[in-house]
Design a protein around this motif. Structure first.
Motif, PDB file in Angstrom:
ATOM      1  N   SER A  22       0.849  -1.180   0.000  1.00  0.00           N
ATOM      2  CA  SER A  22       0.000   0.000   0.000  1.00  0.00           C
ATOM      3  C   SER A  22       0.890   1.237   0.000  1.00  0.00           C
ATOM      4  CB  SER A  22      -0.882   0.023   1.261  1.00  0.00           C
ATOM      5  OG  SER A  22      -0.048   0.163   2.396  1.00  0.00           O
ATOM      6  N   CYS A  23       0.274   2.394  -0.239  1.00  0.00           N
ATOM      7  CA  CYS A  23       1.049   3.637  -0.188  1.00  0.00           C
ATOM      8  C   CYS A  23       1.605   3.869   1.217  1.00  0.00           C
ATOM      9  CB  CYS A  23       0.176   4.817  -0.606  1.00  0.00           C
ATOM     10  SG  CYS A  23      -0.134   4.858  -2.379  1.00  0.00           S
ATOM     11  N   THR A  24       0.830   3.491   2.217  1.00  0.00           N
ATOM     12  CA  THR A  24       1.300   3.679   3.591  1.00  0.00           C
ATOM     13  C   THR A  24       2.539   2.827   3.841  1.00  0.00           C
ATOM     14  OG1 THR A  24      -0.998   3.964   4.191  1.00  0.00           O
ATOM     15  CG2 THR A  24       0.548   3.652   6.006  1.00  0.00           C
ATOM     16  N   ALA A  25       2.502   1.576   3.362  1.00  0.00           N
ATOM     17  CA  ALA A  25       3.656   0.693   3.549  1.00  0.00           C
ATOM     18  C   ALA A  25       4.853   1.183   2.749  1.00  0.00           C
ATOM     19  CB  ALA A  25       3.282  -0.726   3.118  1.00  0.00           C
ATOM     20  N   CYS A  26       4.609   1.774   1.596  1.00  0.00           N
ATOM     21  CA  CYS A  26       5.687   2.269   0.731  1.00  0.00           C
ATOM     22  C   CYS A  26       6.273   3.560   1.297  1.00  0.00           C
ATOM     23  CB  CYS A  26       5.140   2.489  -0.677  1.00  0.00           C
ATOM     24  SG  CYS A  26       6.198   3.472  -1.738  1.00  0.00           S
ATOM     25  N   GLY A  27       5.423   4.540   1.518  1.00  0.00           N
ATOM     26  CA  GLY A  27       5.842   5.776   2.176  1.00  0.00           C
ATOM     27  C   GLY A  27       6.479   6.834   1.291  1.00  0.00           C
ATOM     28  N   LEU A  28       6.740   6.529   0.000  1.00  0.00           N
ATOM     29  CA  LEU A  28       7.450   7.503  -0.839  1.00  0.00           C
ATOM     30  C   LEU A  28       6.660   8.800  -1.045  1.00  0.00           C
ATOM     31  CD1 LEU A  28       9.146   5.339  -3.648  1.00  0.00           C
ATOM     32  CD2 LEU A  28      10.253   6.544  -1.751  1.00  0.00           C
ATOM     33  N   PHE A  29       5.375   8.744  -0.949  1.00  0.00           N
ATOM     34  CA  PHE A  29       4.555   9.936  -1.191  1.00  0.00           C
ATOM     35  C   PHE A  29       4.874  11.059  -0.203  1.00  0.00           C
ATOM     36  CE2 PHE A  29       2.203   7.518   1.925  1.00  0.00           C
ATOM     37  CZ  PHE A  29       1.677   8.462   2.782  1.00  0.00           C
ATOM     38  N   LYS A  30       5.417  10.699   0.967  1.00  0.00           N
ATOM     39  CA  LYS A  30       5.631  11.700   2.014  1.00  0.00           C
ATOM     40  C   LYS A  30       6.647  12.768   1.600  1.00  0.00           C
ATOM     41  CE  LYS A  30       4.871   8.257   5.560  1.00  0.00           C
ATOM     42  NZ  LYS A  30       5.642   7.293   6.315  1.00  0.00           N
ATOM     43  N   PRO A  35       3.046  13.823  -5.318  1.00  0.00           N
ATOM     44  CA  PRO A  35       2.869  12.435  -4.911  1.00  0.00           C
ATOM     45  C   PRO A  35       1.881  11.708  -5.814  1.00  0.00           C
ATOM     46  CG  PRO A  35       1.700  13.902  -3.417  1.00  0.00           C
ATOM     47  CD  PRO A  35       2.421  14.782  -4.400  1.00  0.00           C
ATOM     48  N   LYS A  36       2.105  10.403  -5.953  1.00  0.00           N
ATOM     49  CA  LYS A  36       1.180   9.506  -6.677  1.00  0.00           C
ATOM     50  C   LYS A  36       0.866  10.047  -8.069  1.00  0.00           C
ATOM     51  CE  LYS A  36      -0.748   8.412  -2.163  1.00  0.00           C
ATOM     52  NZ  LYS A  36      -1.880   8.196  -1.301  1.00  0.00           N
ATOM     53  N   MET A  37       1.933  10.313  -8.830  1.00  0.00           N
ATOM     54  CA  MET A  37       1.746  10.858 -10.185  1.00  0.00           C
ATOM     55  C   MET A  37       0.860   9.927 -11.003  1.00  0.00           C
ATOM     56  SD  MET A  37       5.467  12.374 -11.191  1.00  0.00           S
ATOM     57  CE  MET A  37       5.094  13.499 -12.479  1.00  0.00           C
ATOM     58  N   SER A  93       7.549   2.641 -12.462  1.00  0.00           N
ATOM     59  CA  SER A  93       7.445   1.489 -11.547  1.00  0.00           C
ATOM     60  C   SER A  93       7.101   1.974 -10.139  1.00  0.00           C
ATOM     61  CB  SER A  93       8.737   0.687 -11.543  1.00  0.00           C
ATOM     62  OG  SER A  93       9.768   1.380 -10.889  1.00  0.00           O
ATOM     63  N   VAL A  94       7.645   3.124  -9.724  1.00  0.00           N
ATOM     64  CA  VAL A  94       7.118   3.817  -8.537  1.00  0.00           C
ATOM     65  C   VAL A  94       6.733   5.224  -8.983  1.00  0.00           C
ATOM     66  CG1 VAL A  94       8.369   2.508  -6.774  1.00  0.00           C
ATOM     67  CG2 VAL A  94       9.393   4.565  -7.718  1.00  0.00           C
ATOM     68  N   ASN A  95       5.613   5.709  -8.506  1.00  0.00           N
ATOM     69  CA  ASN A  95       5.056   6.942  -9.045  1.00  0.00           C
ATOM     70  C   ASN A  95       5.149   8.123  -8.086  1.00  0.00           C
ATOM     71  OD1 ASN A  95       4.001   6.242 -11.853  1.00  0.00           O
ATOM     72  ND2 ASN A  95       3.427   4.487 -10.597  1.00  0.00           N
ATOM     73  N   CYS A  96       6.070   8.013  -7.158  1.00  0.00           N
ATOM     74  CA  CYS A  96       6.507   9.149  -6.343  1.00  0.00           C
ATOM     75  C   CYS A  96       8.027   9.126  -6.403  1.00  0.00           C
ATOM     76  CB  CYS A  96       6.087   8.990  -4.880  1.00  0.00           C
ATOM     77  SG  CYS A  96       4.327   8.738  -4.655  1.00  0.00           S
ATOM     78  N   THR A  97       8.637  10.293  -6.445  1.00  0.00           N
ATOM     79  CA  THR A  97      10.098  10.287  -6.586  1.00  0.00           C
ATOM     80  C   THR A  97      10.743   9.664  -5.350  1.00  0.00           C
ATOM     81  OG1 THR A  97      12.027  11.626  -7.114  1.00  0.00           O
ATOM     82  CG2 THR A  97      10.407  12.632  -5.653  1.00  0.00           C
ATOM     83  N   ALA A 112       6.711  -3.301  -5.556  1.00  0.00           N
ATOM     84  CA  ALA A 112       5.550  -4.188  -5.383  1.00  0.00           C
ATOM     85  C   ALA A 112       4.335  -3.407  -4.881  1.00  0.00           C
ATOM     86  CB  ALA A 112       5.909  -5.312  -4.410  1.00  0.00           C
ATOM     87  N   CYS A 113       4.574  -2.445  -3.983  1.00  0.00           N
ATOM     88  CA  CYS A 113       3.464  -1.612  -3.493  1.00  0.00           C
ATOM     89  C   CYS A 113       2.829  -0.844  -4.656  1.00  0.00           C
ATOM     90  CB  CYS A 113       3.954  -0.621  -2.439  1.00  0.00           C
ATOM     91  SG  CYS A 113       4.386  -1.377  -0.875  1.00  0.00           S
ATOM     92  N   CYS A 114       3.688  -0.214  -5.466  1.00  0.00           N
ATOM     93  CA  CYS A 114       3.155   0.627  -6.531  1.00  0.00           C
ATOM     94  C   CYS A 114       2.535  -0.218  -7.649  1.00  0.00           C
ATOM     95  CB  CYS A 114       4.248   1.542  -7.086  1.00  0.00           C
ATOM     96  SG  CYS A 114       3.615   3.162  -7.541  1.00  0.00           S
ATOM     97  N   ARG A 115       3.044  -1.456  -7.794  1.00  0.00           N
ATOM     98  CA  ARG A 115       2.408  -2.379  -8.754  1.00  0.00           C
ATOM     99  C   ARG A 115       0.945  -2.588  -8.353  1.00  0.00           C
ATOM    100  NH1 ARG A 115       4.969  -7.240  -7.629  1.00  0.00           N
ATOM    101  NH2 ARG A 115       6.685  -6.704  -9.008  1.00  0.00           N
ATOM    102  N   LYS A 116       0.765  -2.816  -7.049  1.00  0.00           N
ATOM    103  CA  LYS A 116      -0.591  -3.100  -6.593  1.00  0.00           C
ATOM    104  C   LYS A 116      -1.473  -1.847  -6.637  1.00  0.00           C
ATOM    105  CE  LYS A 116      -3.364  -5.104  -3.027  1.00  0.00           C
ATOM    106  NZ  LYS A 116      -3.650  -4.712  -1.671  1.00  0.00           N
ATOM    107  N   VAL A 117      -0.895  -0.721  -6.217  1.00  0.00           N
ATOM    108  CA  VAL A 117      -1.694   0.494  -6.068  1.00  0.00           C
ATOM    109  C   VAL A 117      -2.001   1.140  -7.426  1.00  0.00           C
ATOM    110  CG1 VAL A 117      -1.643   2.843  -5.112  1.00  0.00           C
ATOM    111  CG2 VAL A 117      -0.824   0.929  -3.753  1.00  0.00           C
ATOM    112  N   ILE A 118      -1.027   1.117  -8.338  1.00  0.00           N
ATOM    113  CA  ILE A 118      -1.208   1.847  -9.603  1.00  0.00           C
ATOM    114  C   ILE A 118      -0.996   0.975 -10.846  1.00  0.00           C
ATOM    115  CG2 ILE A 118      -0.290   3.718 -11.052  1.00  0.00           C
ATOM    116  CD1 ILE A 118       0.166   5.354  -8.590  1.00  0.00           C
ATOM    117  N   VAL A 119       0.164   0.366 -10.985  1.00  0.00           N
ATOM    118  CA  VAL A 119       0.548  -0.237 -12.277  1.00  0.00           C
ATOM    119  C   VAL A 119      -0.430  -1.330 -12.729  1.00  0.00           C
ATOM    120  CG1 VAL A 119       2.377  -1.441 -13.542  1.00  0.00           C
ATOM    121  CG2 VAL A 119       2.973   0.359 -11.904  1.00  0.00           C
TER     122      VAL A 119
END
Ligand code: SF4
Length: 411
Positions: A22-30, A35-37, A93-97, A112-119
């Motif tokens: 999930s985005c929470t588990a990934c954390g890159l959006f912070k 975020p989440k392009m 592959s990840v949509n936050c820098t 894997a998080c971004c695969r599930k959330v977006i890709v």
């Protein structure tokens, strides 16, 4: 070159302990300005372009492909008649820098998080005809959850045009233009990148090749093998055995399969008596039936040691041919070749764990016999897997023979 992801990292079939996707588990959006392009482009030609990750400049602007790597990609696609913005959707592959340092690698869990959330959602919703993956991360994003063997890196995968059956579209991996634009590699890589993109775009208007379901004949009476010479000039055969090397007395051939065409295969448990086995022995000795195998020295050695028979009529080894056609490491195995040529991933999934011996000793016994004998259902799984191996070998041999013949130019 060593692989980007080790076998241990990619072979796990379960998610990492205690982690969620999930985005929470990934954390890159912070730490992202954007975020989440979201996907960008108009998708007129139903092409999905997947990059590695948004860099700081793209993050600040909220727009993809605005620097030199974008220029390389745009101009290369344009040479093939494709407008990056009008004809494609783009995402990463990840949509936050990820703000990676120079030598830092992207965490596969974030991919894997971004695969599930977006890709995966984008692929499912828009059903692209063609996915161009740019770099190791992008390819891992699309197949990393399904490809359970050595993933290695983009060097191994680039240039293949994969008719992926699960996603029902072409997957065409190549280098990341960011990596090419870094200028660290020689100019040949830019040329290879252009060739890969052209090869990918050429697939856009080709439907995926049909995938025939073969007739799998499970036989107990082998006498039908005596008739093979009248129905085929070529056959692919394959053993499932208790180990890698046949020299240990406890080792045995459990099953054998013979494909006599691209969609007809016979498979059987090894008979206990010489009389019952005789049609198969005669098949092995018959030089008029041309033989195909994947890594023929395996079948050849086991035939000699366990069946006291010298195989005659060898014509093609898919492993040797794969190496002849492409000398990159890691590309000659049957499972890899089946995926890149026919788009079927991990057809050995249920049987493969039982083919592993407890240690690295090639004379050690695996657990296939115990698995087979544990239930009729498991016995059937092994027979079916064995049958598919021969079918793939037969089909692959035809593809390779045609490719090799086409590449031999008359003087
Ligand atoms: S990279 Fe993907 S999974 Fe991670 S926070 Fe951003 S959108 Fe969510």
């Amino acid at each position: 070159m060593s692989g980007f992801f080790s076998k241990k990292e990619t072979e796990s079939k379960t998610r990492p302990e205690g982690k969620k996707y999930s985005c929470t588990a990934c954390g890159l959006f912070k730490d992202a300005e954007t975020p989440k392009m979201q996907i960008q482009g108009k998708f007129r030609s139903q092409i999905l372009v997947i990059g590695d990750f948004p860099n700081s400049k793209e993050d600040a602007a909220g727009k993809l492909w605005i620097d030199h790597k974008g220029d390389i990609l745009k101009s290369t696609l344009q040479e093939c008649g494709i407008n990056l913005y009008k004809d494609c959707y783009s995402l990463n592959s990840v949509n936050c820098t990820p703000h990676l340092g120079l030598s830092e690698k992207l965490d596969k869990h974030k991919i894997a998080c971004c695969r599930k959330v977006i890709v995966s959602k984008v692929i499912e919703q828009y059903k692209p005809k063609l996915i161009i993956t740019l770099g190791t991360y992008a390819l891992y994003s699309v197949i990393g959850n399904r490809w359970k063997k050595d993933f290695d890196d983009i060097y191994k995968w680039r240039g293949f045009t994969i008719p992926d059956r699960d996603l029902n579209c072409w997957i065409c991996p190549t280098f990341s233009p960011a990596w090419i634009s870094s200028g660290n590699e020689n100019q040949d890589f830019e040329l290879i990148f252009k060739q890969d993109i052209k090869r990918a775009v050429d697939k856009l208007f080709q439907p995926l090749p049909p995938l025939h379901i073969p007739r799998i004949n499970v036989i107990e009476d082998l006498s039908i093998i005596d008739k093979f010479e009248t129905i085929t000039e070529m056959a692919a055969f394959d053993y499932e055995a208790t180990g890698l090397k046949p020299y240990n007395k406890k080792q045995e051939i459990l099953t054998a399969s013979i494909a006599v065409s691209i969609d007809n295969v016979f498979v059987f448990k090894m008979p206990k008596t010489e009389e019952q086995l005789l049609p198969f022995i005669n098949f092995l000795k018959n030089k008029n039936i041309k033989k195909v195998a994947a890594n023929m020295k395996y079948e050849d050695t086991w035939s000699k040691v366990k069946l006291k028979t010298t195989v005659r009529g060898w014509i093609h080894d898919t492993m040797l041919a794969a190496h002849q056609l492409d000398n990159r490491p890691g590309v000659t195995g049957l499972k890899f070749q089946v995926y890149v040529n026919f788009g079927v991933v991990d057809y050995d999934e249920e049987v493969a764990p039982h083919l592993k011996a407890p240690d690295d000793n090639p004379n050690s016994l695996n657990k296939l016999k115990e698995f087979m004998e544990s239930s009729p259902e498991n016995e059937n799984k092994v027979l079916t897997y064995n049958a598919w191996d021969s079918i793939w070998e037969y089909r692959l041999a035809l593809v390779q023979m045609e490719t090799i013949n086409n590449s031999i130019k008359p003087f």
